[in-house]
Structures are given as structure tokens and as C-alpha cells.
Motif scaffolding. Structure first.
Motif, PDB file in Angstrom:
ATOM      1  N   UNK A   1       0.853  -1.400  -0.076  1.00 39.80           N
ATOM      2  CA  UNK A   1      -0.041   0.121   0.038  1.00 39.80           C
ATOM      3  C   UNK A   1       0.959   1.059  -0.138  1.00 39.80           C
ATOM      4  N   UNK A   2       2.094   1.139  -0.264  1.00 38.40           N
ATOM      5  CA  UNK A   2       3.049   2.401  -0.108  1.00 38.40           C
ATOM      6  C   UNK A   2       2.962   3.017  -1.628  1.00 38.40           C
ATOM      7  N   UNK A   3       3.140   4.209  -1.420  1.00 40.83           N
ATOM      8  CA  UNK A   3       3.001   5.083  -2.786  1.00 40.83           C
ATOM      9  C   UNK A   3       4.429   6.016  -2.804  1.00 40.83           C
ATOM     10  N   UNK A   4       4.550   6.822  -4.022  1.00 40.00           N
ATOM     11  CA  UNK A   4       5.541   7.380  -4.104  1.00 40.00           C
ATOM     12  C   UNK A   4       5.898   8.400  -2.923  1.00 40.00           C
ATOM     13  N   UNK A   5       4.886   9.004  -2.353  1.00 42.32           N
ATOM     14  CA  UNK A   5       4.650   9.923  -1.138  1.00 42.32           C
ATOM     15  C   UNK A   5       5.267   9.245   0.220  1.00 42.32           C
TER      16      UNK A   5
END
Length: 188
Positions: free
Chosen positions: A176-180
């Protein structure tokens, strides 16, 4: 580089076509590909840095030569090119290419970590982050497609990490990680 056209069957003779030492005998073409791979990795970090402008670590130079010099410093005897730097780094001098002896010569050992772990725990992770930040990775893609075929795995399909074996990979997006948020790992 070295075995990019290997069909899984061709038998090699130790020597110029199958060097014993992976780094000390790196070919100019392989060193060129290391440089291109480095450029793709640097582009990924740059795009990630733009998504996380307050992260000071992403401002560092993640290029191959900078990383090599950070790790090995003055022991790298020739920094005039990636090719010379790799060949002249004493810490690399004794690393052998992983081969299996077969009738008539040797073949690459596809059960070695270079094939089995560097892909799902390395290049697939970079590819996942590249997809997050929108950076094209033609060389990384080519290496993944080539390698996954040799080890009978499927990670990358049509440019996306949606193959049947992706569960084996370290993919930040899977958590669930994103670039942010990728820099936080599993922390909240």
C-alpha cells in the motif's frame, strides 16, 4: 550483457566467452550496461526525490560510480570509467561467475543468487518504484524479462508487475505504499 543471448542450452568454454571472474573480467559491453542501468536507477531516485522534496537522502548521488567510491573509496584504482573502476576494485577481484560444469564446458548457474534473488529483491523493487513515479525503465525491463525466463518465473508482464510469481518480490506497492509514503516503509 555477458549471457544476454543465452538460450539455456549453449555450452561455453571458460575464457573470453565465459570469463571466470564476474567483475575483474567484466566486458566493455557489460560495463556499458551497468552505466545504463545506473542511469535508470538515478532517474527513479530523482523522480522519487521530486515526490519527497524534504527527504535529504534522496538528494544524494545514487549513480554507480558514486556508490562504488562511497563503498570502496581509495581502493578503486582507476576511476576513469565504469569499466576500469569495476575491473580495478580489489574487493571485486575474487568474485567468480557462477557456472555449472556440463559435458563440453560450462553453463551459467541459474540457481545462483545472481539469478534467483537479485531479481525479486532488487530489480523488481526498482521497477515497482519506477511505476509509482512514472519513470520508464527499458533496460530494467529487458533484464527482468530475460532473467525470469531463465529461472522459470513470471514477474513482469506487459510492462507491469502482475506476473504469477510477484508474491515472491519485495514490492512497496504490495504493502500500500506510494511515491509519497515509500520512505516510511511499514511505519505509520
Amino acid at each position: 550483457g555477458l549471457f544476454k543471448d543465452w538460450d539455456g542450452k549453449k555450452v561455453y568454454q571458460l575464457g573470453p566467452e565465459a570469463p571466470e571472474y564476474i567483475y575483474a573480467e567484466i566486458t566493455p559491453k557489460s560495463a556499458e550496461l551497468v552505466g545504463k542501468l545506473s542511469e535508470e536507477q538515478v532517474a527513479i531516485v530523482k523522480a522519487l526525490s521530486e515526490a519527497q522534496p524534504k527527504n535529504p537522502y534522496l538528494k544524494e548521488d545514487f549513480g554507480y560510480m558514486a556508490s562504488l567510491l562511497f563503498a570502496y573509496g581509495d581502493t578503486v584504482k582507476d576511476t576513469s570509467s565504469i569499466y576500469n573502476a569495476i575491473r580495478s576494485t580489489p574487493a571485486y577481484a575474487k568474485h567468480k561467475n557462477p557456472y555449472v560444469q556440463v559435458e563440453g564446458g560450462v553453463i551459467p548457474n541459474v540457481d545462483h543468487k545472481f539469478f534467483t534473488t537479485d531479481l525479486p529483491y532488487g530489480l523488481c523493487t526498482y521497477k515497482d518504484i519506477a511505476l509509482m513515479v512514472g519513470v520508464p525503465t527499458p533496460l530494467i525491463d529487458d533484464i527482468i524479462y530475460w532473467n525470469q525466463k531463465l529461472i522459470n518465473k513470471e514477474y513482469l508482464v506487459d510492462g507491469e508487475l502482475k506476473g504469477k510469481d510477484c508474491g515472491e518480490c519485495i514490492l512497496p506497492s504490495k504493502y500500500g505504499l506510494t511515491k509519497e509514503t515509500v520512505h516510511m516503509g511499514m511505519r505509520k
